[in-house]
Design a protein around this motif. Sequence first.
Motif, short mmCIF file in Angstrom:
data_model
loop_
_atom_site.label_atom_id
_atom_site.label_comp_id
_atom_site.label_asym_id
_atom_site.label_seq_id
_atom_site.Cartn_x
_atom_site.Cartn_y
_atom_site.Cartn_z
N LYS A 65 0.82 -1.20 0.00
CA LYS A 65 0.00 0.00 0.00
C LYS A 65 0.86 1.26 0.00
O LYS A 65 0.55 2.25 -0.66
CB LYS A 65 -0.94 0.01 1.20
N ASP A 66 1.97 1.23 0.72
CA ASP A 66 2.86 2.39 0.82
C ASP A 66 3.34 2.86 -0.56
O ASP A 66 3.46 4.06 -0.81
CB ASP A 66 4.06 2.07 1.70
N ASN A 67 3.61 1.92 -1.46
CA ASN A 67 4.03 2.29 -2.82
C ASN A 67 2.98 3.15 -3.50
O ASN A 67 3.28 4.19 -4.08
CB ASN A 67 4.29 1.05 -3.68
N LEU A 68 1.74 2.70 -3.43
CA LEU A 68 0.65 3.42 -4.09
C LEU A 68 0.33 4.72 -3.38
O LEU A 68 0.06 5.74 -4.03
CB LEU A 68 -0.58 2.52 -4.18
N LEU A 69 0.37 4.71 -2.06
CA LEU A 69 0.11 5.92 -1.28
C LEU A 69 1.14 7.00 -1.62
O LEU A 69 0.79 8.15 -1.88
CB LEU A 69 0.14 5.59 0.21
N ASP A 70 2.41 6.61 -1.65
CA ASP A 70 3.46 7.58 -1.99
C ASP A 70 3.34 8.04 -3.43
O ASP A 70 3.57 9.21 -3.73
CB ASP A 70 4.84 6.98 -1.75
#
Length: 94
Positions: A65-70
């Motif tokens: 999720k962090d990849n997409l959030l960033d």
Amino acid sequence: MKKKSILAEADEIVSDGRGYGDPVETFEHIAEIVSAIKKKEFTADDCCLVLMVMKLVREEQFHKKDNLLDLVGYTRIRYDIRKGVKKVARSPRL
């Protein structure tokens, strides 16, 4: 409790600055340092794009999720850079 969308979550992070200050100014500073090191001009837009690509590559390798959030956050910052926004307006808390 209603779950926040990834867009709302990214907007909150970018608007808050995560304690690092204004994101547009941060990318301008990154560009100055990279330009000095490489002896070639890099813009804040260039530096933001590199981090967007990094997040895309990481997401391709392994979903987090962090990849997409960033990626959403960097997209917002790049939009602000291209519009010439110097200070990111703080969003109201959701």
